[in-house]
Design an enzyme around this catalytic site. Sequence first.
Site, short mmCIF file in Angstrom:
data_model
loop_
_atom_site.label_atom_id
_atom_site.label_comp_id
_atom_site.label_asym_id
_atom_site.label_seq_id
_atom_site.Cartn_x
_atom_site.Cartn_y
_atom_site.Cartn_z
N LYS A 41 -6.75 -2.67 -9.14
CA LYS A 41 -6.23 -1.33 -9.48
C LYS A 41 -5.18 -0.89 -8.47
CE LYS A 41 -10.52 -0.17 -11.84
NZ LYS A 41 -11.86 0.44 -11.77
N GLN A 55 -15.45 3.81 -7.86
CA GLN A 55 -15.83 2.53 -8.47
C GLN A 55 -17.35 2.48 -8.67
OE1 GLN A 55 -13.62 0.09 -9.57
NE2 GLN A 55 -15.46 -0.84 -10.46
N ASP A 60 -10.50 8.29 -15.04
CA ASP A 60 -11.40 7.34 -15.70
C ASP A 60 -11.93 7.92 -17.01
OD1 ASP A 60 -11.72 4.83 -14.58
OD2 ASP A 60 -13.14 5.50 -13.04
#
Length: 292
Positions: A52, A96, A119
């Site tokens: 990412k 994460q 997200d």
Amino acid sequence: MILLDGKKTANDIKEEIAIEVVNLLSDGGKKPHLAAILVGNDGASETYVNAKVKACEKVGFDSTLVRFNIDVSEDKLLAEIEKINRNSSIDGLIVQLPLPKHINEMKVTEAILPEKDVDGFHPANIGRMALNLPTYLPATPAGILELLQRYEVETLGKHCVVIGRSHIVGSPMSILMARNNYPGNCTVTLTHSRTKNLNEITKTADILIVALGKAEFVTTDMVKQGVTIIDVGITRVKSDKTKSGWKLLGDVDFEDVKNKCSYITPVPGGVGPMTIAILLKNTLLSAKRVIY
Ligand code: NAD
């Protein structure tokens, strides 16, 4: 059979985003900025976060990676999220997952400002998605929509079967495929570990989206001729044929089913790269204040 090439499509999207960043800067704007928090040093999580961060560099975004030891307290993590929420130079924040057991994942998800939740996991954004309001769509399901759209896969009136009901893939996917837009307008069946006669259901699927986390679970006897298969699964298995000593397997036995498919995603190079491309897209939307 047409391969839904996620790697190529994700690169196309990244190129489009990179052009938008150049335009933003020439209009006097600032670089979009994504912050990521990583707790512990799990190999897979480390790989995903690094990918990412690297993707941010590639499209001209700023990125910040905040790392904590595996034993970090929930309070300390929440305090860092609060700090990033208040930092106006940061457009998007991701934590994460999975987190260690002593940290409440939902509490962490809810602590992220919905405006920075690129997200798309915050309950406010999930609610907006369900109501078909503008929002950050969860990256993996949105990546699948983008693939279907760019390959012009027909979805209207089709029977879409989703295997797996996780909050990040299966459940949102089922909502999105039933929406009154393209790609959508499907009749959707959401299946899970308690589903009876799964094979009978999957055999009626025009579009089969597989996200259960069991390597090569879907075989040719489970699908009908002409099906479109989206394989979300990623299982790392040991391999003596690769340099790293690992290889990735999907939830679908690709070689077994491929000749029956109209379209199919490979693993790797299918859904995985699309997830990162959508994360970048959501961060750009945040930087441009398009949603909120
Ligand atoms: P999860 O592990 O949270 O849940 C699995 C789901 O599968 C559950 O809802 C369960 O009910 C269902 N299930 C389990 N066994 C089943 C069976 N025998 N029959 C029918 N349903 C069954 O799922 P997840 O987090 O959505 O992850 C699924 C897979 O997708 C994993 O391999 C994960 O690594 C992968 N994944 C990939 C990406 C990507 O970017 N490509 C993103 C997220 C997850």
